[in-house]
Design a protein around this motif. Structure first.
Motif, PDB file in Angstrom:
ATOM      1  N   MET A 195       0.827  -1.210   0.000  1.00 13.84           N
ATOM      2  CA  MET A 195       0.000   0.000   0.000  1.00 13.84           C
ATOM      3  C   MET A 195       0.859   1.256   0.000  1.00 13.84           C
ATOM      4  O   MET A 195       0.613   2.207   0.742  1.00 13.84           O
ATOM      5  CB  MET A 195      -0.930  -0.014   1.220  1.00 13.84           C
ATOM      6  N   HIS A 196       1.856   1.293  -0.859  1.00 19.81           N
ATOM      7  CA  HIS A 196       2.745   2.446  -0.898  1.00 19.81           C
ATOM      8  C   HIS A 196       2.044   3.770  -1.193  1.00 19.81           C
ATOM      9  O   HIS A 196       2.551   4.826  -0.784  1.00 19.81           O
ATOM     10  CB  HIS A 196       3.858   2.194  -1.924  1.00 19.81           C
ATOM     11  N   PRO A 197       0.884   3.796  -1.892  1.00 22.11           N
ATOM     12  CA  PRO A 197       0.227   5.097  -2.092  1.00 22.11           C
ATOM     13  C   PRO A 197      -0.158   5.816  -0.803  1.00 22.11           C
ATOM     14  O   PRO A 197      -0.425   7.020  -0.831  1.00 22.11           O
ATOM     15  CB  PRO A 197      -1.014   4.731  -2.918  1.00 22.11           C
ATOM     16  N   LEU A 198      -0.185   5.121   0.327  1.00 20.38           N
ATOM     17  CA  LEU A 198      -0.449   5.799   1.594  1.00 20.38           C
ATOM     18  C   LEU A 198       0.619   6.843   1.915  1.00 20.38           C
ATOM     19  O   LEU A 198       0.369   7.803   2.656  1.00 20.38           O
ATOM     20  CB  LEU A 198      -0.497   4.779   2.739  1.00 20.38           C
ATOM     21  N   VAL A 199       1.816   6.676   1.366  1.00 20.63           N
ATOM     22  CA  VAL A 199       2.953   7.539   1.725  1.00 20.63           C
ATOM     23  C   VAL A 199       2.847   8.878   1.012  1.00 20.63           C
ATOM     24  O   VAL A 199       2.659   8.948  -0.203  1.00 20.63           O
ATOM     25  CB  VAL A 199       4.279   6.852   1.361  1.00 20.63           C
ATOM     26  N   ARG A 200       2.989   9.948   1.760  1.00 23.07           N
ATOM     27  CA  ARG A 200       3.042  11.300   1.204  1.00 23.07           C
ATOM     28  C   ARG A 200       4.424  11.561   0.611  1.00 23.07           C
ATOM     29  O   ARG A 200       5.422  10.999   1.069  1.00 23.07           O
ATOM     30  CB  ARG A 200       2.784  12.342   2.294  1.00 23.07           C
ATOM     31  N   ASP A 201       4.490  12.484  -0.342  1.00 26.10           N
ATOM     32  CA  ASP A 201       5.777  12.963  -0.833  1.00 26.10           C
ATOM     33  C   ASP A 201       6.277  14.157  -0.023  1.00 26.10           C
ATOM     34  O   ASP A 201       7.482  14.305   0.203  1.00 26.10           O
ATOM     35  CB  ASP A 201       5.663  13.385  -2.303  1.00 26.10           C
ATOM     36  N   GLU A 202       5.358  14.999   0.412  1.00 31.86           N
ATOM     37  CA  GLU A 202       5.724  16.230   1.117  1.00 31.86           C
ATOM     38  C   GLU A 202       5.203  16.158   2.559  1.00 31.86           C
ATOM     39  O   GLU A 202       4.060  15.792   2.795  1.00 31.86           O
ATOM     40  CB  GLU A 202       5.120  17.454   0.414  1.00 31.86           C
ATOM     41  N   TRP A 203       6.055  16.544   3.498  1.00 26.98           N
ATOM     42  CA  TRP A 203       5.728  16.456   4.914  1.00 26.98           C
ATOM     43  C   TRP A 203       5.930  17.812   5.570  1.00 26.98           C
ATOM     44  O   TRP A 203       7.047  18.324   5.629  1.00 26.98           O
ATOM     45  CB  TRP A 203       6.598  15.383   5.586  1.00 26.98           C
ATOM     46  N   HIS A 204       4.840  18.389   6.050  1.00 25.08           N
ATOM     47  CA  HIS A 204       4.843  19.691   6.709  1.00 25.08           C
ATOM     48  C   HIS A 204       4.922  19.439   8.217  1.00 25.08           C
ATOM     49  O   HIS A 204       3.945  18.993   8.841  1.00 25.08           O
ATOM     50  CB  HIS A 204       3.568  20.452   6.346  1.00 25.08           C
ATOM     51  N   LEU A 205       6.079  19.701   8.812  1.00 24.46           N
ATOM     52  CA  LEU A 205       6.281  19.464  10.242  1.00 24.46           C
ATOM     53  C   LEU A 205       5.882  20.702  11.028  1.00 24.46           C
ATOM     54  O   LEU A 205       6.275  21.823  10.686  1.00 24.46           O
ATOM     55  CB  LEU A 205       7.738  19.099  10.516  1.00 24.46           C
ATOM     56  N   ARG A 206       5.094  20.488  12.102  1.00 23.79           N
ATOM     57  CA  ARG A 206       4.537  21.612  12.849  1.00 23.79           C
ATOM     58  C   ARG A 206       4.601  21.348  14.349  1.00 23.79           C
ATOM     59  O   ARG A 206       4.669  20.205  14.796  1.00 23.79           O
ATOM     60  CB  ARG A 206       3.076  21.866  12.426  1.00 23.79           C
ATOM     61  N   SER A 207       4.517  22.411  15.100  1.00 22.87           N
ATOM     62  CA  SER A 207       4.595  22.342  16.558  1.00 22.87           C
ATOM     63  C   SER A 207       3.248  21.962  17.153  1.00 22.87           C
ATOM     64  O   SER A 207       2.212  22.520  16.774  1.00 22.87           O
ATOM     65  CB  SER A 207       5.039  23.691  17.113  1.00 22.87           C
ATOM     66  N   ALA A 208       3.265  21.036  18.102  1.00 24.13           N
ATOM     67  CA  ALA A 208       2.025  20.650  18.787  1.00 24.13           C
ATOM     68  C   ALA A 208       1.497  21.781  19.661  1.00 24.13           C
ATOM     69  O   ALA A 208       0.290  21.857  19.924  1.00 24.13           O
ATOM     70  CB  ALA A 208       2.270  19.400  19.631  1.00 24.13           C
ATOM     71  N   ALA A 209       2.356  22.658  20.113  1.00 22.79           N
ATOM     72  CA  ALA A 209       1.933  23.722  21.031  1.00 22.79           C
ATOM     73  C   ALA A 209       1.123  24.797  20.327  1.00 22.79           C
ATOM     74  O   ALA A 209       0.102  25.267  20.855  1.00 22.79           O
ATOM     75  CB  ALA A 209       3.157  24.338  21.707  1.00 22.79           C
ATOM     76  N   ASP A 210       1.557  25.204  19.123  1.00 21.76           N
ATOM     77  CA  ASP A 210       0.897  26.348  18.484  1.00 21.76           C
ATOM     78  C   ASP A 210       0.731  26.193  16.978  1.00 21.76           C
ATOM     79  O   ASP A 210       0.357  27.145  16.291  1.00 21.76           O
ATOM     80  CB  ASP A 210       1.675  27.638  18.787  1.00 21.76           C
ATOM     81  N   ASP A 211       1.007  25.027  16.450  1.00 18.03           N
ATOM     82  CA  ASP A 211       0.851  24.741  15.019  1.00 18.03           C
ATOM     83  C   ASP A 211       1.864  25.495  14.161  1.00 18.03           C
ATOM     84  O   ASP A 211       1.735  25.544  12.938  1.00 18.03           O
ATOM     85  CB  ASP A 211      -0.577  25.066  14.546  1.00 18.03           C
TER      86      ASP A 211
END
Length: 620
Positions: A391-407
């Motif tokens: 099920m490789h289509p589950l994998v994103r190409d781009e990953w936006h990393l964000r803070s849990a405290a304030d997004d």
């Protein structure tokens, strides 16, 4: 530790449940499913239909490869007293009467008759359209189609589970498959070379010509958390601290194994950030279970604490997958009910919590704690199970990393920048709670055509070998004798597609598939057909794949004595059984990362989209 009776796993005859009443039940279920579709029925009739289909699948779609010619092997030693109540490192002695069953290095089974396994030949593997043609024309992602009912922990979790369940091992470098390419293919070498699946080392070299090909699983086939604990005694010992049953924990982005270059997990193909996060989380969970058991049983030593905690952790993983992950990715009301019934029975969780098992029937009280049953065939995971879990289509190409405290944005990463050794660099610089929050608030891809992650179509392995994983997925099913789409459906008693227009409800896809495969619908590869077909309501993958799930999801529990006859307080401990009952993926996350409480507030399933910090600032 109290002893359970020795299990004598039931192995009914090949005529299992073939009496007239059962034939009527399965016949009605098959007819209703083909005429109406289980997913079009109200929940109760849908459940009854799925029950009948599962019985039929158990009758017709479990096939044993252990009877095929074997090279001579010495008999294993009789089980020791500890092996009767502990999971072994390599999965041996799960069935005390058949100690090799399901152990690391044993053969994959099949869900199709052995005489229907296509031989592995260059003609069958590289037939037109060849795997690279299929990859480029039908699988390439130009813009991601999201699965918006779930979050990207679904992706991380799946590979975490796969690392426990199966691996064909390291491919040999000699005799690669050579895939011919068209002149304008941008691949850097012509032809494309894809390494072969390793041969079966247990195969008798004198086996008669025409004997079906077999392969072995280098992992244990059991649901025993080998991705955390290893598949050998030596590996397991290296991961343990030797004190109070605990495991070494990840430190500054490094796993316990990565301290030794020879065992560095980041150098193993397929390693990426999501996998590292899950391994880290459940290593912490193991140690929390050890603390819990030590408080309840202060006289227990290191070995007793480790073995009981391993049992509890493995069972908790199985529970989370059964009643949380799978219902999230196939969230049809009928399948949600059916999957929860696998664990608690139709009586439900509340009855289980109040009274425990109220019946010996798995239908009423679930599989855990019931009887061990192999349904007439020695237990093994199957090549078809492996195929539908691609099920490789589950994998994103781009990953936006964000803070849990304030997004707040912490950075953008491509998949290439969170895979292999690069994943460890991310772990060193981004707090784990923020990584979990980022995954929990990002959608994965839908398992469908034109949605294969582009970075996996040009994936550079740690050894420097460039690989198109989409082409490899197509080739692997052909190489391992998994039937093409229509034949696969026939063998599961599903109606085959009579035309490309019937295969998919997307007219553009029908034209594209026809252009790639010519006029022969029978040539369509299993992966292409599954990715193209119309999905049942709430599903992130195909109904065809679901048929293997109906069969194998329950079988992994039914056959394992540590989920059946030995799933007791005497083996797990009373405190251990309570831990399994009282916990979920949500509680695991919050125990180790309480700063996620706002993002998870009110959620009962950690695999659905989380609340963002912006949501709390701007409530609807």
């Amino acid at each position: 530790m109290g002893m359970q009776r020795r299990t004598t796993s039931r192995r009914p005859s090949a005529g299992y449940r073939t009496s007239l009443p059962w034939r009527v039940v399965t016949g009605i279920a098959t007819a209703v499913d083909r005429r109406i579709g289980w997913d079009k029925l109200p929940v109760l009739p849908g459940l009854l239909t799925l029950f009948g289909l599962r019985v039929k699948l158990r009758q017709k779609n479990l096939h044993d490869t252990t009877g095929l010619p074997f090279a001579h092997r010495p008999d294993p030693a009789p089980p020791s007293p500890s092996q009767r109540v502990n999971r072994t490192a390599d999965g041996s002695h799960n069935d005390l009467g058949a100690p090799r069953m399901g152990m690391a290095g044993s053969r994959f089974g099949r869900n199709i008759p052995l005489d229907r396994i296509a031989p592995t030949t260059p003609e069958s593997v590289l037939a037109r359209p060849n795997p690279r043609e299929v990859s480029r024309a039908l699988l390439t992602r130009h813009e991601m189609t999201p699965a918006d009912s779930v979050n990207s922990l679904v992706t991380a979790w799946l590979q975490f589970m796969v690392r426990d369940w199966f691996s064909h091992g390291t491919s040999p470098t000699e005799r690669p498959w050579e895939v011919p390419l068209v002149d304008d293919d941008p691949w850097p070498e012509h032809p494309m070379r894809i390494m072969r699946t390793p041969d079966d080392p247990t195969r008798d070299p004198q086996a008669p010509a025409g004997t079906p090909d077999t392969r072995v699983n280098v992992n244990s086939h059991w649901w025993d958390a080998s991705q955390i604990y290893g598949s050998s005694a030596e590996e397991q010992q290296r991961l343990r601290t030797g004190e109070l049953g605990k495991l070494h924990l990840w430190n500054n982005g490094k796993s316990p194994s990565s301290l030794d270059p020879a065992t560095d997990p980041s150098l193993v193909p397929g390693f990426w950030l999501g996998l590292a996060m899950m391994q880290n989380l459940f290593a912490h969970e193991h140690n929390a279970i050890c603390d819990h058991l030590h408080a309840a049983y202060p006289s227990w030593g290191d070995e007793e604490l480790f073995q009981r905690a391993r049992l509890v952790n493995a069972a908790l993983l199985a529970k989370i997958h059964t009643v949380e992950w799978t219902p999230a990715v196939i969230s049809h009301p009928t399948t949600v009910k059916a999957l929860r019934a696998n664990w608690w029975g139709l009586a439900g969780e509340r009855v289980h919590d109040l009274f425990g098992r109220i019946s010996g029937s798995e239908v009423l009280s679930g599989i855990p704690g019931g009887e061990t049953d192999h349904y007439g065939v020695p237990y093994a995971l199957t090549e078809e199970f492996v195929a539908v879990y691609r099920m490789h289509p589950l994998v994103r190409d781009e990953w936006h990393l964000r803070s849990a405290a304030d997004d707040a944005t912490l950075g953008e990463r491509t998949f290439r920048e969170i895979a292999g050794p690069e994943a460890l660099k991310v772990l060193e610089t981004v707090p784990m709670a923020d990584l979990l929050y980022s995954f929990g608030t990002l959608h994965p891809g839908l398992v469908t055509l034109h949605n294969f992650p582009k970075f996996l179509q040009e994936y550079e392995r740690p050894d420097g070998h460039l690989q198109d994983l989409a082409a490899t997925d197509i080739l692997r099913s052909r190489e391992l004798g998994v039937p093409r789409y229509n034949e696969f459906r026939r063998l599961l008693r599903l109606k085959p597609a009579e035309s490309f227009e019937e295969l998919t409800d997307n007219p553009a896809w029908a034209r594209e598939i026809k252009q790639v495969y010519g006029d022969d619908i029978e040539k369509v590869d299993l992966t292409v057909g599954m990715y193209a077909e119309k999905l049942p309501k709430g599903f992130a993958f195909s109904d065809t794949a679901f048929r293997i799930f109906i069969l194998m999801a329950s079988r992994r529990l039914n056959s394992d004595r540590f989920f059946t006859e030995y799933y007791t307080p005497e083996v797990y401990s009373k405190a251990g059984m309570a831990w399994i009952d009282d916990n979920s993926m949500v509680t695991v996350l919050l125990r180790h990362y309480p700063e996620l409480r706002t993002a998870l507030a009110g959620l009962h399933n950690a695999f659905v989209p989380w609340h963002t910090a912006q949501d709390s600032k701007n409530p609807a």
